[in-house]
Design a protein around this motif. Sequence first.
Motif, PDB file in Angstrom:
ATOM      1  N   GLY A  52       0.876  -1.142   0.217  1.00 37.36           N
ATOM      2  CA  GLY A  52       0.073   0.100   0.083  1.00 37.36           C
ATOM      3  C   GLY A  52       0.812   1.217  -0.163  1.00 37.36           C
ATOM      4  N   ALA A  53       0.439   2.240   0.500  1.00 40.35           N
ATOM      5  CA  ALA A  53       0.985   3.557   0.531  1.00 40.35           C
ATOM      6  C   ALA A  53       2.283   3.562   1.352  1.00 40.35           C
ATOM      7  CB  ALA A  53       0.079   4.659   0.990  1.00 40.35           C
ATOM      8  N   ALA A  54       2.301   2.980   2.396  1.00 41.90           N
ATOM      9  CA  ALA A  54       3.461   3.266   3.218  1.00 41.90           C
ATOM     10  C   ALA A  54       4.450   1.810   2.905  1.00 41.90           C
ATOM     11  CB  ALA A  54       2.902   2.843   4.763  1.00 41.90           C
ATOM     12  N   ASP A  95       2.002  -8.766  -1.078  1.00 41.71           N
ATOM     13  CA  ASP A  95       0.598  -8.358  -0.870  1.00 41.71           C
ATOM     14  C   ASP A  95      -0.451  -9.411  -1.489  1.00 41.71           C
ATOM     15  OD1 ASP A  95      -0.596  -4.974  -0.730  1.00 41.71           O
ATOM     16  OD2 ASP A  95      -1.892  -6.659  -1.212  1.00 41.71           O
ATOM     17  N   HIS A  96      -1.614  -9.587  -0.738  1.00 43.38           N
ATOM     18  CA  HIS A  96      -2.294 -10.585  -1.297  1.00 43.38           C
ATOM     19  C   HIS A  96      -3.233 -10.056  -2.427  1.00 43.38           C
ATOM     20  CE1 HIS A  96      -5.502  -9.587   1.812  1.00 43.38           C
ATOM     21  NE2 HIS A  96      -5.286  -8.352   1.272  1.00 43.38           N
ATOM     22  N   SER A 154      -8.856   6.666  -3.901  1.00 43.36           N
ATOM     23  CA  SER A 154      -8.887   7.859  -2.870  1.00 43.36           C
ATOM     24  C   SER A 154      -9.112   8.972  -3.662  1.00 43.36           C
ATOM     25  CB  SER A 154      -7.627   8.003  -2.193  1.00 43.36           C
ATOM     26  OG  SER A 154      -6.490   8.320  -3.148  1.00 43.36           O
ATOM     27  N   ASN A 189      -6.120  12.513  -2.728  1.00 45.18           N
ATOM     28  CA  ASN A 189      -5.676  13.766  -1.921  1.00 45.18           C
ATOM     29  C   ASN A 189      -4.314  13.348  -1.209  1.00 45.18           C
ATOM     30  OD1 ASN A 189      -7.205  15.265   1.142  1.00 45.18           O
ATOM     31  ND2 ASN A 189      -5.304  15.776  -0.438  1.00 45.18           N
ATOM     32  N   SER A 198      -7.262  -5.963   6.508  1.00 45.50           N
ATOM     33  CA  SER A 198      -7.298  -7.332   7.191  1.00 45.50           C
ATOM     34  C   SER A 198      -6.742  -6.895   8.775  1.00 45.50           C
ATOM     35  CB  SER A 198      -6.377  -8.513   6.692  1.00 45.50           C
ATOM     36  OG  SER A 198      -5.236  -8.329   6.682  1.00 45.50           O
ATOM     37  N   GLU A 216     -12.772   5.200   6.251  1.00 44.36           N
ATOM     38  CA  GLU A 216     -11.456   5.679   5.584  1.00 44.36           C
ATOM     39  C   GLU A 216     -10.311   5.154   6.113  1.00 44.36           C
ATOM     40  OE1 GLU A 216     -10.624   9.143   3.412  1.00 44.36           O
ATOM     41  OE2 GLU A 216     -12.659   9.515   2.734  1.00 44.36           O
ATOM     42  N   GLU A 259      -0.977   3.030   8.456  1.00 42.55           N
ATOM     43  CA  GLU A 259      -1.809   2.974   9.177  1.00 42.55           C
ATOM     44  C   GLU A 259      -2.339   2.086  10.365  1.00 42.55           C
ATOM     45  OE1 GLU A 259      -5.599   3.363   6.434  1.00 42.55           O
ATOM     46  OE2 GLU A 259      -6.943   2.523   8.051  1.00 42.55           O
ATOM     47  N   GLY A 295      -5.757  14.317   3.374  1.00 40.51           N
ATOM     48  CA  GLY A 295      -4.565  14.097   2.615  1.00 40.51           C
ATOM     49  C   GLY A 295      -3.414  13.966   3.982  1.00 40.51           C
ATOM     50  N   PHE A 336      -2.411   9.854   4.260  1.00 39.93           N
ATOM     51  CA  PHE A 336      -1.361   9.619   3.184  1.00 39.93           C
ATOM     52  C   PHE A 336       0.087  10.151   3.788  1.00 39.93           C
ATOM     53  CE2 PHE A 336      -4.274   8.529  -0.141  1.00 39.93           C
ATOM     54  CZ  PHE A 336      -4.115   7.068  -0.456  1.00 39.93           C
TER      55      PHE A 336
HETATM   56  P1  FDA Z   1      -3.011   0.478   2.907  1.00 45.20           P
HETATM   57  O1  FDA Z   1      -4.411   0.017   3.394  1.00 45.20           O
HETATM   58  O2  FDA Z   1      -2.895   1.474   1.702  1.00 45.20           O
HETATM   59  O3  FDA Z   1      -1.997  -0.795   2.289  1.00 45.20           O
HETATM   60  C1  FDA Z   1      -2.017  -1.850   2.954  1.00 45.20           C
HETATM   61  C2  FDA Z   1      -1.790  -3.134   2.072  1.00 45.20           C
HETATM   62  O4  FDA Z   1      -1.763  -4.402   2.709  1.00 45.20           O
HETATM   63  C3  FDA Z   1      -2.792  -3.266   0.836  1.00 45.20           C
HETATM   64  O5  FDA Z   1      -2.174  -3.281  -0.251  1.00 45.20           O
HETATM   65  C4  FDA Z   1      -3.335  -4.695   1.249  1.00 45.20           C
HETATM   66  O6  FDA Z   1      -3.727  -5.225   0.106  1.00 45.20           O
HETATM   67  C5  FDA Z   1      -2.391  -5.385   1.846  1.00 45.20           C
HETATM   68  N1  FDA Z   1      -2.882  -6.321   2.759  1.00 45.20           N
HETATM   69  C6  FDA Z   1      -3.644  -6.159   3.696  1.00 45.20           C
HETATM   70  N2  FDA Z   1      -4.085  -7.251   4.633  1.00 45.20           N
HETATM   71  C7  FDA Z   1      -3.316  -8.341   4.007  1.00 45.20           C
HETATM   72  C8  FDA Z   1      -2.815  -9.557   4.267  1.00 45.20           C
HETATM   73  N3  FDA Z   1      -3.364 -10.229   5.337  1.00 45.20           N
HETATM   74  N4  FDA Z   1      -2.083 -10.434   3.343  1.00 45.20           N
HETATM   75  C9  FDA Z   1      -1.301  -9.649   2.537  1.00 45.20           C
HETATM   76  N5  FDA Z   1      -1.428  -8.316   2.268  1.00 45.20           N
HETATM   77  C10 FDA Z   1      -2.306  -7.679   2.942  1.00 45.20           C
HETATM   78  N6  FDA Z   1      -5.989   9.244   2.627  1.00 45.20           N
HETATM   79  C11 FDA Z   1      -5.697  10.338   2.605  1.00 45.20           C
HETATM   80  O7  FDA Z   1      -4.542  10.943   3.157  1.00 45.20           O
HETATM   81  N7  FDA Z   1      -6.197  10.947   1.130  1.00 45.20           N
HETATM   82  C12 FDA Z   1      -7.461  10.464   0.880  1.00 45.20           C
HETATM   83  O8  FDA Z   1      -7.747  10.888  -0.298  1.00 45.20           O
HETATM   84  C13 FDA Z   1      -7.886   9.364   1.160  1.00 45.20           C
HETATM   85  N8  FDA Z   1      -8.805   8.539   0.445  1.00 45.20           N
HETATM   86  C14 FDA Z   1      -9.341   7.442   1.117  1.00 45.20           C
HETATM   87  C15 FDA Z   1     -10.632   7.013   0.560  1.00 45.20           C
HETATM   88  C16 FDA Z   1     -10.892   5.951   0.944  1.00 45.20           C
HETATM   89  C17 FDA Z   1     -12.283   5.116   0.226  1.00 45.20           C
HETATM   90  C18 FDA Z   1     -10.336   4.975   1.899  1.00 45.20           C
HETATM   91  C19 FDA Z   1     -10.879   3.659   2.393  1.00 45.20           C
HETATM   92  C20 FDA Z   1      -9.255   5.652   2.637  1.00 45.20           C
HETATM   93  C21 FDA Z   1      -8.583   6.874   2.168  1.00 45.20           C
HETATM   94  N9  FDA Z   1      -7.367   7.399   2.798  1.00 45.20           N
HETATM   95  C22 FDA Z   1      -7.116   8.675   2.304  1.00 45.20           C
HETATM   96  C23 FDA Z   1      -6.945   6.837   3.815  1.00 45.20           C
HETATM   97  C24 FDA Z   1      -5.495   5.987   3.218  1.00 45.20           C
HETATM   98  O9  FDA Z   1      -5.946   5.193   1.996  1.00 45.20           O
HETATM   99  C25 FDA Z   1      -4.891   5.123   4.153  1.00 45.20           C
HETATM  100  O10 FDA Z   1      -4.512   5.927   5.318  1.00 45.20           O
HETATM  101  C26 FDA Z   1      -3.644   4.714   3.623  1.00 45.20           C
HETATM  102  O11 FDA Z   1      -3.821   3.951   2.404  1.00 45.20           O
HETATM  103  C27 FDA Z   1      -2.688   3.882   4.596  1.00 45.20           C
HETATM  104  O12 FDA Z   1      -1.520   3.449   4.060  1.00 45.20           O
HETATM  105  P2  FDA Z   1      -0.907   1.824   4.537  1.00 45.20           P
HETATM  106  O13 FDA Z   1       0.014   1.579   3.469  1.00 45.20           O
HETATM  107  O14 FDA Z   1      -0.647   2.101   5.837  1.00 45.20           O
HETATM  108  O15 FDA Z   1      -2.354   0.938   4.018  1.00 45.20           O
END
Ligand code: FDA
Length: 389
Positions: free
Chosen positions: A11-13, A29-30, A41, A47, A170, A333, A362, A372, A375
């Motif tokens: 994901g992003a991080a 990643d799954h 997003s 954003n 998850s 979100e 997250e 924003g 992210f």
């Molecule tokens: P993120 O959720 O991005 O990535 C986690 C990754 O781990 C995913 O690719 C997932 O598939 C993988 N994963 C999870 N469980 C797993 C498992 N069991 N096995 C293997 N892989 C697994 N924020 C912002 O700043 N601006 C914005 O515009 C938005 N808009 C927005 C819209 C919507 C609809 C949502 C749901 C969220 C936002 N956000 C946002 C929040 C933002 O998306 C969120 O905080 C970040 O994506 C978090 O980044 P991470 O990399 O921590 O988790």
Amino acid sequence: MVYDTIILGAGAAGMMCAAHTGGRTLVLDHAKAPGEKIRISGGGRCNFTNMYAGPDNFLSQNPHFCKSALSRYTQWDFIDLVARHNIPYHEKTLGQLFCDTSAKDIIAMLRTEMQAAGAELSLNTAITNVTHDGTAFHVTTQSHGKTQSLQTQNLVLATGGKSIPKMGASGLAYDIARQFDLPVTDTRAGLVPFTFSDNPFKSLSGTALPVRATASGTNFDEAMLFTHRGLSGPAMLQISSYWHEAQDISVNLLPDTDAFQALRDKRKTDGRRNLSTVLAQLLPTKLADYLAQEWALSGNLADQSDASLRALSDKLQNWPLRPTGTEGYRTAEVTLGGINTDALSSRSMEAKTLPGFYAIGEAVDVTGWLGGYNFQWAWSSGWAAGTAI
Ligand code: FDA
């Protein structure tokens, strides 16, 4: 296979971290594509940061924890990166920066940066087991029916929170953290619409207005939207992160007006009009009608004493509402709470008790406001871990 670093979650991080680690890095990643939440997003425009991002825009049991990473990799660093990749962007409102074209530009940028750093990416890969033998981590994966055993010096948890399970979210990061004795705080849905039993606002669905929303002593001046299930819009999403069950929220329907003075002035000029007509000059008509009925307002404005105008203005500027709950992780979100920051170094995001074990994004108990900030936390914490490895 042996790696220097394995990052769980593309994901992003996770992608940001992979773009900054040296040595042999693998991201697992799954999902079938990286950065799925980035893709959806901001209505598809992402954003990606906020010009005014600072520690005050984040919730955590330890509000100081985010300071180090946010100050060492700032919004301006990310904006530079976006500019270097020639991605067009604009400020929408309140410092919120969005892509002009598509959120996919940000994903492509991160993939390019990951490739430049030599990181490998393995998608459609389930993580079935993680252990530590005292020196190295062992990760077992399953992909297309094949089981693989991987070994790594550094393991980074970047699988995010629980919001939107339909998109693959998850609780894996929390489970693995607990397995290695890292504490996890209670989690709950944040930036999420409110629900009310027998939604009393059904007839107002679609009505929006600027309000000041307050919960637990925190205010947000943004738009509120009545929906067929309750209350949404940026003001409600923001305040949901500060709300706890069985608490009222307070809504100021006229945040930029002295309602008492406005009603007194209108009593002079529009004294013959009835109260709901006058309210409709200050609020959307549907809402004015609803409130007139709900608060049993009757009579002309001229008939109202100062005391009754004061009581009405107090209600307009401090409308207490008791949500039954929220829409939960289904539409939230973000996830509030997560891996307890006490267990991590704020500089490197490494676990204090387990060298080589990192948690970012997250999954950690750091949650941003809408706009924003989440992210930016993913970029800053991902960078902090990546450069420390
Ligand atoms: P993120 O959720 O991005 O990535 C986690 C990754 O781990 C995913 O690719 C997932 O598939 C993988 N994963 C999870 N469980 C797993 C498992 N069991 N096995 C293997 N892989 C697994 N924020 C912002 O700043 N601006 C914005 O515009 C938005 N808009 C927005 C819209 C919507 C609809 C949502 C749901 C969220 C936002 N956000 C946002 C929040 C933002 O998306 C969120 O905080 C970040 O994506 C978090 O980044 P991470 O990399 O921590 O988790």
